[in-house]
Scaffold this motif. Structure first.
Motif, PDB file in Angstrom:
ATOM      1  N   THR A  15      17.437  57.221 -23.582  1.00 49.49           N
ATOM      2  CA  THR A  15      16.331  57.197 -22.625  1.00 49.49           C
ATOM      3  C   THR A  15      16.081  55.777 -22.141  1.00 49.49           C
ATOM      4  OG1 THR A  15      15.310  59.114 -23.681  1.00 49.49           O
ATOM      5  CG2 THR A  15      13.882  57.745 -22.308  1.00 49.49           C
ATOM      6  N   GLU A  16      16.128  54.829 -23.079  1.00 49.19           N
ATOM      7  CA  GLU A  16      15.953  53.416 -22.730  1.00 49.19           C
ATOM      8  C   GLU A  16      17.069  52.952 -21.792  1.00 49.19           C
ATOM      9  OE1 GLU A  16      16.084  49.194 -25.126  1.00 49.19           O
ATOM     10  OE2 GLU A  16      15.210  50.917 -26.144  1.00 49.19           O
ATOM     11  N   ARG A  17      18.292  53.383 -22.071  1.00 50.64           N
ATOM     12  CA  ARG A  17      19.430  53.013 -21.219  1.00 50.64           C
ATOM     13  C   ARG A  17      19.225  53.541 -19.806  1.00 50.64           C
ATOM     14  NH1 ARG A  17      25.076  55.390 -22.887  1.00 50.64           N
ATOM     15  NH2 ARG A  17      23.861  57.254 -22.568  1.00 50.64           N
ATOM     16  N   ASP A  18      18.730  54.771 -19.680  1.00 49.13           N
ATOM     17  CA  ASP A  18      18.484  55.338 -18.351  1.00 49.13           C
ATOM     18  C   ASP A  18      17.413  54.542 -17.597  1.00 49.13           C
ATOM     19  OD1 ASP A  18      20.353  57.285 -18.938  1.00 49.13           O
ATOM     20  OD2 ASP A  18      18.861  58.803 -19.469  1.00 49.13           O
ATOM     21  N   ALA A  19      16.366  54.144 -18.313  1.00 49.94           N
ATOM     22  CA  ALA A  19      15.300  53.356 -17.686  1.00 49.94           C
ATOM     23  C   ALA A  19      15.835  51.999 -17.238  1.00 49.94           C
ATOM     24  CB  ALA A  19      14.134  53.175 -18.659  1.00 49.94           C
ATOM     25  N   ILE A  20      16.642  51.382 -18.077  1.00 48.21           N
ATOM     26  CA  ILE A  20      17.237  50.089 -17.714  1.00 48.21           C
ATOM     27  C   ILE A  20      18.146  50.270 -16.506  1.00 48.21           C
ATOM     28  CG2 ILE A  20      18.847  48.287 -18.470  1.00 48.21           C
ATOM     29  CD1 ILE A  20      17.709  48.678 -21.314  1.00 48.21           C
ATOM     30  N   GLY A  21      18.870  51.378 -16.455  1.00 50.38           N
ATOM     31  CA  GLY A  21      19.743  51.658 -15.311  1.00 50.38           C
ATOM     32  C   GLY A  21      18.959  51.718 -14.009  1.00 50.38           C
ATOM     33  N   LYS A  22      17.774  52.310 -14.045  1.00 48.69           N
ATOM     34  CA  LYS A  22      16.931  52.385 -12.839  1.00 48.69           C
ATOM     35  C   LYS A  22      16.492  50.992 -12.406  1.00 48.69           C
ATOM     36  CE  LYS A  22      15.330  57.052 -13.736  1.00 48.69           C
ATOM     37  NZ  LYS A  22      14.224  57.913 -14.148  1.00 48.69           N
ATOM     38  N   VAL A  23      16.114  50.156 -13.379  1.00 46.73           N
ATOM     39  CA  VAL A  23      15.709  48.785 -13.060  1.00 46.73           C
ATOM     40  C   VAL A  23      16.885  48.031 -12.443  1.00 46.73           C
ATOM     41  CG1 VAL A  23      14.979  46.579 -14.042  1.00 46.73           C
ATOM     42  CG2 VAL A  23      13.893  48.692 -14.807  1.00 46.73           C
ATOM     43  N   LEU A  24      18.077  48.214 -13.017  1.00 48.15           N
ATOM     44  CA  LEU A  24      19.258  47.521 -12.501  1.00 48.15           C
ATOM     45  C   LEU A  24      19.603  47.974 -11.089  1.00 48.15           C
ATOM     46  CD1 LEU A  24      21.514  47.347 -15.673  1.00 48.15           C
ATOM     47  CD2 LEU A  24      20.377  45.454 -14.508  1.00 48.15           C
ATOM     48  N   LYS A  25      19.382  49.241 -10.769  1.00 47.51           N
ATOM     49  CA  LYS A  25      19.624  49.715  -9.396  1.00 47.51           C
ATOM     50  C   LYS A  25      18.687  49.016  -8.416  1.00 47.51           C
ATOM     51  CE  LYS A  25      21.520  54.229 -10.484  1.00 47.51           C
ATOM     52  NZ  LYS A  25      21.319  55.676 -10.487  1.00 47.51           N
ATOM     53  N   THR A  44      15.151  31.296   2.677  1.00 49.54           N
ATOM     54  CA  THR A  44      14.219  30.179   2.746  1.00 49.54           C
ATOM     55  C   THR A  44      13.591  29.908   1.392  1.00 49.54           C
ATOM     56  OG1 THR A  44      12.463  31.702   3.392  1.00 49.54           O
ATOM     57  CG2 THR A  44      13.661  30.590   5.160  1.00 49.54           C
ATOM     58  N   ASP A  45      13.566  30.920   0.552  1.00 43.67           N
ATOM     59  CA  ASP A  45      12.912  30.782  -0.748  1.00 43.67           C
ATOM     60  C   ASP A  45      13.949  30.853  -1.868  1.00 43.67           C
ATOM     61  OD1 ASP A  45      11.178  30.662  -2.830  1.00 43.67           O
ATOM     62  OD2 ASP A  45      10.071  32.489  -2.339  1.00 43.67           O
ATOM     63  N   LYS A  46      14.459  29.681  -2.247  1.00 40.77           N
ATOM     64  CA  LYS A  46      15.473  29.625  -3.300  1.00 40.77           C
ATOM     65  C   LYS A  46      14.888  30.023  -4.646  1.00 40.77           C
ATOM     66  CE  LYS A  46      18.515  26.489  -1.007  1.00 40.77           C
ATOM     67  NZ  LYS A  46      19.632  25.610  -1.166  1.00 40.77           N
ATOM     68  N   ALA A  47      13.604  29.798  -4.831  1.00 41.76           N
ATOM     69  CA  ALA A  47      12.957  30.175  -6.090  1.00 41.76           C
ATOM     70  C   ALA A  47      12.997  31.692  -6.267  1.00 41.76           C
ATOM     71  CB  ALA A  47      11.519  29.683  -6.122  1.00 41.76           C
ATOM     72  N   GLU A  48      12.815  32.423  -5.164  1.00 40.37           N
ATOM     73  CA  GLU A  48      12.879  33.888  -5.236  1.00 40.37           C
ATOM     74  C   GLU A  48      14.288  34.322  -5.615  1.00 40.37           C
ATOM     75  OE1 GLU A  48      12.513  37.930  -2.528  1.00 40.37           O
ATOM     76  OE2 GLU A  48      12.245  35.987  -1.570  1.00 40.37           O
ATOM     77  N   ALA A  49      15.287  33.694  -5.049  1.00 42.18           N
ATOM     78  CA  ALA A  49      16.679  34.024  -5.362  1.00 42.18           C
ATOM     79  C   ALA A  49      16.964  33.767  -6.838  1.00 42.18           C
ATOM     80  CB  ALA A  49      17.627  33.220  -4.486  1.00 42.18           C
ATOM     81  N   GLN A  50      16.509  32.645  -7.351  1.00 42.47           N
ATOM     82  CA  GLN A  50      16.725  32.336  -8.762  1.00 42.47           C
ATOM     83  C   GLN A  50      15.988  33.320  -9.665  1.00 42.47           C
ATOM     84  OE1 GLN A  50      15.583  28.222  -8.949  1.00 42.47           O
ATOM     85  NE2 GLN A  50      17.637  27.503  -8.448  1.00 42.47           N
ATOM     86  N   LYS A  51      14.802  33.723  -9.243  1.00 45.87           N
ATOM     87  CA  LYS A  51      14.020  34.685 -10.019  1.00 45.87           C
ATOM     88  C   LYS A  51      14.753  36.021 -10.093  1.00 45.87           C
ATOM     89  CE  LYS A  51       9.893  37.431  -9.653  1.00 45.87           C
ATOM     90  NZ  LYS A  51       8.960  37.940  -8.690  1.00 45.87           N
ATOM     91  N   ILE A  52      15.284  36.486  -8.983  1.00 48.65           N
ATOM     92  CA  ILE A  52      16.010  37.763  -8.954  1.00 48.65           C
ATOM     93  C   ILE A  52      17.250  37.685  -9.835  1.00 48.65           C
ATOM     94  CG2 ILE A  52      17.351  39.320  -7.491  1.00 48.65           C
ATOM     95  CD1 ILE A  52      15.327  38.672  -5.239  1.00 48.65           C
ATOM     96  N   LEU A  53      17.983  36.604  -9.748  1.00 52.40           N
ATOM     97  CA  LEU A  53      19.191  36.457 -10.558  1.00 52.40           C
ATOM     98  C   LEU A  53      18.863  36.358 -12.048  1.00 52.40           C
ATOM     99  CD1 LEU A  53      21.264  34.082  -8.276  1.00 52.40           C
ATOM    100  CD2 LEU A  53      21.565  36.539  -8.625  1.00 52.40           C
ATOM    101  N   ALA A  54      17.789  35.672 -12.399  1.00 54.01           N
ATOM    102  CA  ALA A  54      17.374  35.570 -13.798  1.00 54.01           C
ATOM    103  C   ALA A  54      16.976  36.943 -14.329  1.00 54.01           C
ATOM    104  CB  ALA A  54      16.220  34.584 -13.945  1.00 54.01           C
ATOM    105  N   GLU A  55      16.271  37.710 -13.495  1.00 54.38           N
ATOM    106  CA  GLU A  55      15.875  39.060 -13.898  1.00 54.38           C
ATOM    107  C   GLU A  55      17.108  39.940 -14.093  1.00 54.38           C
ATOM    108  OE1 GLU A  55      12.810  42.613 -12.516  1.00 54.38           O
ATOM    109  OE2 GLU A  55      13.293  41.028 -11.100  1.00 54.38           O
ATOM    110  N   ALA A  56      18.069  39.805 -13.216  1.00 56.91           N
ATOM    111  CA  ALA A  56      19.318  40.582 -13.336  1.00 56.91           C
ATOM    112  C   ALA A  56      20.030  40.223 -14.638  1.00 56.91           C
ATOM    113  CB  ALA A  56      20.220  40.321 -12.137  1.00 56.91           C
TER     114      ALA A  56
END
Length: 113
Positions: A15-25, A44-56
């Protein structure tokens, strides 16, 4: 006290894997959007790009750990340890066949007593 069985834990992890899969999508969509912005020069916002990549990276690590634990539990349920398991039913059958052959040899006096 509640007892958590192997099957219960495996179900929780799946169940946890499925939830993580949704977040990854969702993160994948964000990364694709970000890639488009980079290609068109709209970033224009490099901080947003870094945040998304860190979350990924965080969620990819979480899914790897979850998958590892799921595999470990599946092996444990199957009786596999140290990379191998013993099929006790097959071993029992093999031993039975060998004992039968020995008994036949003894009857025919091919084996000394």
């Amino acid at each position: 006290m509640a007892i958590i069985t192997l099957d219960d834990r495996l179900s929780e992890l799946e169940t946890e894997r499925d939830a993580i899969g949704k977040v990854l999508k969702r993160i994948k969509r964000e990364i694709n959007r970000l890639a488009e912005q980079i290609e068109t020069g709209e970033v224009t916002d490099k901080a947003e790009a870094q945040k998304i990549l860190a979350e990924a990276r965080y969620w990819l690590k979480a899914v790897r750990e979850t998958e590892t634990e799921i595999e470990k539990l599946k092996k444990e349920r199957a009786g596999i340890a140290h990379g191998y398991g013993v099929d006790l039913e097959a071993a029992r059958s093999e031993v039975g066949c060998r004992l039968h052959r020995l008994a036949q040899c003894k009857k025919e006096r091919k084996v000394s007593e």
